[in-house]
Design an enzyme around this catalytic site. Structure first.
Site, short mmCIF file in Angstrom:
data_model
loop_
_atom_site.label_atom_id
_atom_site.label_comp_id
_atom_site.label_asym_id
_atom_site.label_seq_id
_atom_site.Cartn_x
_atom_site.Cartn_y
_atom_site.Cartn_z
N CYS A 69 34.38 53.45 37.19
CA CYS A 69 33.17 52.99 36.48
C CYS A 69 33.54 51.98 35.41
CB CYS A 69 32.49 54.24 35.91
SG CYS A 69 31.55 54.03 34.41
N CYS A 72 32.48 52.60 31.80
CA CYS A 72 33.29 53.66 31.18
C CYS A 72 34.55 53.09 30.56
CB CYS A 72 33.70 54.71 32.21
SG CYS A 72 32.33 55.55 33.00
#
Ligand SMILES: [Zn+2]
Length: 143
Positions: A69, A72
């Site tokens: 991700c 993230c």
């Protein structure tokens, strides 16, 4: 009892009982003798997540993240930096949802990153998506 708190050591996971007034003096763990807050961000998985959130009287913010991700990765340094500002007020926990699949499923984590705040084992609120540092700090200040 508002003047003493249970806090789980970030080194060895032992449960410590501390007077609230001691939190800001870098307290040491009764078991391993290291500083309880030596790691401002703690990584947890399915084996220790429940125990940690049940055994802390401080609010806990949990970053549910995944290695694939992009947001993230950008949020990780914000989370780390912000944790040092809240050292004796909020515990910061990261959960890798690829490894801690049970925990992620238990809380119905559908978007990554998701930020959840717990107090005494109960979820208080959640926020889907990363924040910048000023928004994150403001968001946390309410706890
Ligand atoms: Zn310890």
């Amino acid at each position: 009892m508002t003047d003493s708190l249970f806090i789980t050591c970030s080194q060895c996971g032992a449960k410590n009982r501390l007077p609230a007034s001691k939190l800001s003096d870098a307290p040491n763990c009764g078991k391993c003798k290291q500083s309880i807050f030596s790691h401002s961000v703690i990584e947890l998985d399915d084996s220790n997540f429940q125990r940690f959130i049940q055994n802390n009287d401080m609010p806990i913010v949990v970053d549910f993240w995944a290695s694939w991700c992009g947001p993230c990765q950008h949020f990780a340094p914000v989370f780390q930096q912000t944790s040092t500002l809240f050292l004796d007020k909020v515990r910061f926990v990261k959960v890798n949802t690829e490894q801690a699949q049970q925990t992620a499923a238990m809380y119905g984590i559908r978007s990554i990153p998701s930020l959840l705040v717990f107090k005494n084992g109960k979820e208080l609120t959640r926020q889907a998506g990363a924040m910048d540092q000023s928004n994150f700090t403001r968001w946390l200040s309410q706890f």
